[in-house]
Design an enzyme around this catalytic site. Structure first.
Site: not given
Ligand SMILES: O=C(O)[C@@H](O)[C@H](O)[C@H](O)[C@@H](O)C(=O)O
Ligand SMILES: [Mg+2]
Ligand SMILES: [Mg+2]
Length: 394
Positions: A42, A45, A90, A162, A164, A193, A221, A246, A297, A385
């Site tokens: 990935d 980002h 990233y 989870r 966001y 998150d 998170e 992270h 990711t 995303r």
């Molecule tokens: O826990 C996180 O922050 C994610 O997994 C985050 O990194 C996402 O953006 C992930 O990388 C994605 O591509 O969906």
């Molecule tokens: Mg995260």
């Molecule tokens: Mg990712």
């Protein structure tokens, strides 16, 4: 055994949402006729720059050619010297180191005729509890679409999710109460998150609102800007919920330990630069008496298999983890994808040597893209995303 050649193949694989992610599949060849596969997962980002693959291959060959793949420490040191840590989540250098380290593990384990988890120290378990991600609401009208996602994934065995959060708290709250009304105790939301989007005071107010809907919350998170250790610490004092963050550099992990800034380290090989590095981060967490969760990711099957081997070899994963990439993408580049069952990621069969994953050359050709260059994407698409281009008003 000596490394004789390296191949890097860029692939673009869409998610169910339409959002396309670019990854690089790695093959390392040796003079013994054995090859190892890995995944630089990935690259889609921020920041908006791309790695030139011809250049990268040339540089990596100058590091790898003639090396013995078992010299993991030496090779990782050379990789880190050339693709250093930057204190950025990233950082693409970490993705690059991860892909090489994956392939070296596959190679060494194949040579020894054992699985990667045996190479990592054996298994403490065979499967890891994981959750399905609900991407960030920006508009109220996205709530019902996300409820449909929960309904569908629950039917497929995923009972933990989870969420966001942080762009539309009204929508976040509406989603949580819809989940509670429709699914009751059948569904858990294990984390909120914030993805570093808010300062810690705004996050604190948001946490007060969102924790009114506790549906099995295990952690909160990234509720502060990246590397704001003081902010994380202040938040930790204000909430009873564990704070997770992270790990993207050892310096950052050290600062979080020194400051006692968080409760749970979210560790993924891709963000810390390989299985070797992730193991070190997990051991550091154990020494600091912190919990860990296996992050993601959203890797394809090669990257996810590497994580499953790692996760099943660690003793201190005590929270629902995150890797569900192969469930998100519409395709993959392997003969058999990793297995998810009843909300668990299963490690590949221990009797299969290496990562236990076989590349499918025709799928590799199908998803191949010429390079890692960017198409037209907006910041919100990258952060949230989504393939949806509709922007928020504010
Ligand atoms: O826990 C996180 O922050 C994610 O997994 C985050 O990194 C996402 O953006 C992930 O990388 C994605 O591509 O969906
Ligand atoms: Mg995260
Ligand atoms: Mg990712």
């Amino acid at each position: 055994m000596k490394i004789t050649d390296l191949e890097l193949h860029a692939v673009g694989v869409p998610r169910q949402t339409g959002f396309v992610n670019k990854h690089v599949i790695v093959k390392i060849h040796t003079d013994e006729g054995l090859s190892g596969i890995g995944e630089m997962s990935d690259f889609s980002h921020l920041p908006l720059y791309s790695v030139d693959l011809h250049d990268l291959k040339r540089g990596l060959l100058s590091i790898l050619l003639g090396e013995n793949p078992f010299d993991l420490m030496k090779i990782n040191q050379k990789l880190t010297d050339n693709f250093p840590e930057t204190m950025y989540y990233y950082e693409k250098g970490s993705f690059i180191r991860n892909g090489i380290d994956n392939a070296l593990h596959d190679l060494c384990a194949k040579y020894l005729d054992i699985s990667v988890s045996d190479f990592l120290g054996g298994r403490v378990k065979e499967k890891i509890k994981v959750c399905y991600p609900i991407f960030r609401h920006r508009f109220m009208e996205e709530v019902e679409d996300n409820i449909k996602v929960v309904r569908k994934k629950l039917e497929e065995g995923f009972d933990v999710f989870r969420l966001y959060v942080g762009k539309s708290l009204d929508a976040d709250e509406a989603f949580l109460s819809r989940v509670k009304d429709e699914f009751g105790s059948k569904v858990r939301i294990k984390s909120y998150d914030f993805s570093h989007l808010l300062n810690w005071k705004d996050a604190s107010r948001a946490i007060q609102r969102l924790t009114k809907h506790d549906l099995g919350l295990e952690m909160i998170e990234s509720p502060a800007p990246r590397n704001d250790f003081e902010g994380l610490y202040q938040l930790r004092l204000k909430t009873d919920y564990p704070i997770s963050e992270h790990v993207w550099s050892f310096k950052q992990q050290q600062e979080m330990i020194k400051k006692d800034a968080i409760d749970i380290f979210n560790i993924s090989p891709v963000f810390i630069g390989g299985l070797t590095a992730a193991k070190k981060a997990a051991y550091a967490a154990e020494v600091a008496s912190k919990d860990i969760v296996l992050g993601t990711t959203q890797e394809l099957s090669i990257g996810t298999a590497a994580m499953a081997h790692l996760g099943c070899s660690l003793t201190n994963i005590n929270h629902t983890s995150d890797p569900t990439g192969p469930e998100l993408y519409v395709g993959d580049v392997v003969k058999h994808r990793v297995t998810y069952k009843d909300g668990y990621l299963h490690a590949p069969d221990r009797n299969i040597k290496g990562l236990g994953i076989e590349l499918d050359e025709s799928l590799l050709a199908e998803y191949r893209v010429p390079d890692l260059s960017w198409e037209n994407v907006t910041v919100h698409q990258l952060q949230d995303r989504t393939a949806d281009t509709k922007a928020q008003k504010s």
